[in-house]
Design a protein around this motif. Structure first.
Motif, PDB file in Angstrom:
ATOM      1  N   VAL A 157     -37.267 -35.373 -16.407  1.00  0.00           N
ATOM      2  CA  VAL A 157     -37.057 -36.659 -15.724  1.00  0.00           C
ATOM      3  C   VAL A 157     -37.159 -36.476 -14.213  1.00  0.00           C
ATOM      4  CG1 VAL A 157     -35.325 -38.405 -15.178  1.00  0.00           C
ATOM      5  CG2 VAL A 157     -35.717 -37.751 -17.545  1.00  0.00           C
ATOM      6  N   ARG A 158     -36.510 -35.447 -13.704  1.00  0.00           N
ATOM      7  CA  ARG A 158     -36.519 -35.241 -12.252  1.00  0.00           C
ATOM      8  C   ARG A 158     -37.905 -34.853 -11.736  1.00  0.00           C
ATOM      9  NH1 ARG A 158     -32.081 -35.445 -14.444  1.00  0.00           N
ATOM     10  NH2 ARG A 158     -30.101 -35.896 -13.380  1.00  0.00           N
ATOM     11  N   LYS A 159     -38.635 -34.093 -12.518  1.00  0.00           N
ATOM     12  CA  LYS A 159     -40.012 -33.764 -12.129  1.00  0.00           C
ATOM     13  C   LYS A 159     -40.874 -35.023 -12.095  1.00  0.00           C
ATOM     14  CE  LYS A 159     -40.278 -28.927 -13.622  1.00  0.00           C
ATOM     15  NZ  LYS A 159     -40.912 -27.965 -14.567  1.00  0.00           N
ATOM     16  N   HIS A 160     -40.616 -35.931 -13.031  1.00  0.00           N
ATOM     17  CA  HIS A 160     -41.359 -37.202 -13.052  1.00  0.00           C
ATOM     18  C   HIS A 160     -41.024 -38.034 -11.821  1.00  0.00           C
ATOM     19  CE1 HIS A 160     -43.289 -40.816 -14.593  1.00  0.00           C
ATOM     20  NE2 HIS A 160     -42.159 -41.476 -14.353  1.00  0.00           N
ATOM     21  N   TRP A 161     -39.734 -38.080 -11.451  1.00  0.00           N
ATOM     22  CA  TRP A 161     -39.350 -38.807 -10.236  1.00  0.00           C
ATOM     23  C   TRP A 161     -40.127 -38.288  -9.036  1.00  0.00           C
ATOM     24  CZ3 TRP A 161     -33.271 -38.352 -10.744  1.00  0.00           C
ATOM     25  CH2 TRP A 161     -32.842 -39.191 -11.775  1.00  0.00           C
ATOM     26  N   ILE A 162     -40.170 -36.964  -8.926  1.00  0.00           N
ATOM     27  CA  ILE A 162     -40.828 -36.344  -7.771  1.00  0.00           C
ATOM     28  C   ILE A 162     -42.330 -36.641  -7.788  1.00  0.00           C
ATOM     29  CG2 ILE A 162     -41.379 -34.142  -6.666  1.00  0.00           C
ATOM     30  CD1 ILE A 162     -38.673 -33.105  -7.809  1.00  0.00           C
TER      31      ILE A 162
END
Length: 201
Positions: A157-162
């Motif tokens: 999820v956090r990689k997608h946000w970035i």
């Protein structure tokens, strides 16, 4: 009597009874191990302390009951029991298992508060009605792969946000190192059966 049990040791008592109210008395389902504590060792049997609920009393406290039982009906107990006022924490393979109480308080479904299982402070798993159940579910999540899956999902999820410029104030990027460290720890302690399934990078 030859036994490995010692006084004050935590144990589970495997109790079977034809009494219809037996499960209600001990507060556990029929056939399930019942948390107990070793009191003393006899020549042929073991005296244990059980915690028994008073029937038909709302929000009743637990009373102590002492029984002599066959040692073969006992097994070591690793998880804490709230009825014995034991600390609601268990350490397994270096992971601290606890319960986390949601600050929103009680609900109709969980009148004693909503608890979540937590592994090293990271919540994972379904909501529970008691802290004791949350600790038990935390162990299950750790051993069944639920904790690892939650970490993999959080990292994704956090990689997608970035990648999509949705990482407000860089919060996701700041959390990634800790999440990756957690994943390294769990995959080191419990390596995937198929090494190609590892998400450690």
């Amino acid at each position: 009597m030859s036994t490995t049990f010692q006084p004050n040791e935590r144990v589970n008592w495997q109790h079977e009874s034809d009494r219809p109210d037996s499960a209600m008395v001990y507060g556990y389902g029929k056939g399930l191990p019942i948390p107990a504590r070793v009191v003393k060792l006899g020549a042929k049997r073991v005296q244990i302390e059980l915690k028994v609920r008073r029937l038909y009393v709302r929000n009743s406290l637990w009373d102590s009951k002492f029984k002599w039982v066959d040692a073969t009906t006992l097994s070591p107990r690793v998880l804490p029991c709230a009825a014995f006022h034991e600390p609601m924490q268990h350490v397994h393979a270096g992971f601290v298992l606890t319960g986390w109480k949601h600050p929103n308080g009680r609900s109709q479904v969980f009148p004693n508060g909503t608890w979540y299982p937590a592994v090293d402070g990271f919540t994972c798993g379904a909501p529970c009605g008691t802290e004791e159940q949350a600790v038990r579910d935390a162990l299950h999540s750790l051993l069944s792969g639920g904790y690892r899956t939650a970490l993999v999902s959080a990292i994704s999820v956090r990689k997608h946000w970035i990648a999509t410029d949705q990482d407000k104030n860089g919060a996701g990027a700041a959390e990634l190192p800790e999440l990756k460290d957690r994943l390294v720890k769990v995959e080191t302690a419990f390596p995937p059966v198929d090494p190609t399934c590892s998400h450690v990078t």
